[in-house]
Write an enzyme that holds these catalytic residues in place. Sequence first.
Site, PDB file in Angstrom:
ATOM      1  N   ASP A 174      76.750   1.554 -50.242  1.00 32.76           N
ATOM      2  CA  ASP A 174      77.473   0.541 -51.020  1.00 32.76           C
ATOM      3  C   ASP A 174      78.460  -0.247 -50.168  1.00 32.76           C
ATOM      4  OD1 ASP A 174      79.142   2.744 -50.657  1.00 32.76           O
ATOM      5  OD2 ASP A 174      79.704   2.945 -52.765  1.00 32.76           O
ATOM      6  N   ASP A 182      83.032   2.773 -57.670  1.00 33.72           N
ATOM      7  CA  ASP A 182      83.847   3.361 -58.732  1.00 33.72           C
ATOM      8  C   ASP A 182      85.341   3.237 -58.498  1.00 33.72           C
ATOM      9  OD1 ASP A 182      83.657   5.296 -56.505  1.00 33.72           O
ATOM     10  OD2 ASP A 182      84.776   6.619 -57.846  1.00 33.72           O
ATOM     11  N   PHE A 232      90.544  -3.212 -52.537  1.00 34.44           N
ATOM     12  CA  PHE A 232      89.754  -2.161 -53.173  1.00 34.44           C
ATOM     13  C   PHE A 232      88.888  -2.798 -54.257  1.00 34.44           C
ATOM     14  CE2 PHE A 232      88.604   1.472 -55.729  1.00 34.44           C
ATOM     15  CZ  PHE A 232      88.305   2.397 -54.742  1.00 34.44           C
ATOM     16  N   VAL A 233      87.592  -2.611 -54.154  1.00 28.87           N
ATOM     17  CA  VAL A 233      86.670  -3.255 -55.097  1.00 28.87           C
ATOM     18  C   VAL A 233      85.914  -2.223 -55.922  1.00 28.87           C
ATOM     19  CG1 VAL A 233      86.380  -5.343 -53.699  1.00 28.87           C
ATOM     20  CG2 VAL A 233      84.872  -3.386 -53.296  1.00 28.87           C
ATOM     21  N   ASP A 258      83.792   1.090 -44.919  1.00 31.38           N
ATOM     22  CA  ASP A 258      85.242   0.913 -44.900  1.00 31.38           C
ATOM     23  C   ASP A 258      85.728   1.370 -43.515  1.00 31.38           C
ATOM     24  OD1 ASP A 258      87.729   0.411 -46.260  1.00 31.38           O
ATOM     25  OD2 ASP A 258      87.955   2.532 -46.624  1.00 31.38           O
ATOM     26  N   LYS A 274      76.960   8.221 -54.899  1.00 30.87           N
ATOM     27  CA  LYS A 274      76.337   7.568 -56.022  1.00 30.87           C
ATOM     28  C   LYS A 274      76.471   6.056 -55.939  1.00 30.87           C
ATOM     29  CE  LYS A 274      78.303  11.265 -58.910  1.00 30.87           C
ATOM     30  NZ  LYS A 274      79.593  11.610 -58.241  1.00 30.87           N
ATOM     31  N   GLY A 275      77.325   5.580 -55.037  1.00 30.00           N
ATOM     32  CA  GLY A 275      77.667   4.152 -54.997  1.00 30.00           C
ATOM     33  C   GLY A 275      76.488   3.207 -54.797  1.00 30.00           C
TER      34      GLY A 275
HETATM   35  P1  IMP Z   1      84.192   5.064 -45.078  1.00 32.51           P
HETATM   36  O1  IMP Z   1      83.707   6.414 -44.661  1.00 32.51           O
HETATM   37  O2  IMP Z   1      85.696   4.942 -44.927  1.00 32.51           O
HETATM   38  O3  IMP Z   1      83.461   3.917 -44.422  1.00 32.51           O
HETATM   39  O4  IMP Z   1      84.047   4.976 -46.640  1.00 32.51           O
HETATM   40  C1  IMP Z   1      82.911   4.689 -47.246  1.00 32.51           C
HETATM   41  C2  IMP Z   1      82.936   5.168 -48.679  1.00 32.51           C
HETATM   42  O5  IMP Z   1      84.225   5.043 -49.298  1.00 32.51           O
HETATM   43  C3  IMP Z   1      82.032   4.282 -49.478  1.00 32.51           C
HETATM   44  O6  IMP Z   1      80.728   4.791 -49.479  1.00 32.51           O
HETATM   45  C4  IMP Z   1      82.671   4.286 -50.851  1.00 32.51           C
HETATM   46  O7  IMP Z   1      82.171   5.342 -51.612  1.00 32.51           O
HETATM   47  C5  IMP Z   1      84.144   4.494 -50.598  1.00 32.51           C
HETATM   48  N1  IMP Z   1      84.893   3.209 -50.636  1.00 32.51           N
HETATM   49  C6  IMP Z   1      85.415   2.532 -49.590  1.00 32.51           C
HETATM   50  N2  IMP Z   1      86.010   1.393 -49.987  1.00 32.51           N
HETATM   51  C7  IMP Z   1      85.850   1.340 -51.330  1.00 32.51           C
HETATM   52  C8  IMP Z   1      86.219   0.363 -52.335  1.00 32.51           C
HETATM   53  O8  IMP Z   1      86.843  -0.694 -52.088  1.00 32.51           O
HETATM   54  N3  IMP Z   1      85.854   0.665 -53.605  1.00 32.51           N
HETATM   55  C9  IMP Z   1      85.170   1.786 -53.949  1.00 32.51           C
HETATM   56  N4  IMP Z   1      84.792   2.717 -53.041  1.00 32.51           N
HETATM   57  C10 IMP Z   1      85.128   2.494 -51.749  1.00 32.51           C
HETATM   58 MG    MG Z   2      79.575   5.624 -50.951  1.00 35.18          MG
END
Ligand code: IMP
Ligand code: MG
Length: 180
Positions: free
Chosen positions: A99, A158, A151-152, A102, A42-43
């Site tokens: 969104d 969210d 963390f944002v 990470d 949903k981000g």
């Molecule tokens: P990844 O698979 O580790 O790249 O994570 C990506 C997903 O983790 C994003 O689509 C977000 O939903 C969530 N996420 C990663 N960092 C943050 C943050 O700082 N705030 C909120 N959601 C995050």
């Molecule tokens: Mg996401």
Amino acid sequence: MLTERAKILISENELKEKIREVASQISADYKGEEVLFVGILKGCIHFYSDLTREVNLPLTMDFMAISSYGSGTTSSGEVKMLKDLDKSICGKNVIIVEDIIDSGNTLSYLKRLLSSRQPKSVKICTLLDKPSRRKVDLQPDYCCFTIPDEFVFGYGLDVDQQYRNKKDIYILDPKDYPKE
Ligand code: IMP
Ligand code: MG
């Protein structure tokens, strides 16, 4: 209130301005082509809505829902598909709208999955990138803001499913980190 302790990292105005810039870049890069924008729920919601309204191209919209996080602030590394696309992407130019990147686990899984469905092209457009946290080799094609390892939340992002409706992006105070 959690938002009173949190610092604004990116304001509503900065978001608007940068998104307009990235939308013009996309419009120029795909001139004469049609693009399917795939939003990752949903981000992506506010970003997707603001970005696509600034893009000057014939475009269509579809969405996927993916879960890669529990309620904490670190990635589990596991990616689960909750909702797939409605239609085939065969022969289409696809831009994945996310969104934040990470660890990169979510998008590397999604890019592999969508690339296997014979699209004309697949690119990634992310609002935020935290490159210092990357666990897999993955680069966005379009990125609005590179941010530090914090963390944002807000503007779609969210904290435990809340605060997605905030207009700015905030840095969460470590005191308010959700329990893992
Ligand atoms: P990844 O698979 O580790 O790249 O994570 C990506 C997903 O983790 C994003 O689509 C977000 O939903 C969530 N996420 C990663 N960092 C943050 C943050 O700082 N705030 C909120 N959601 C995050
Ligand atoms: Mg996401």
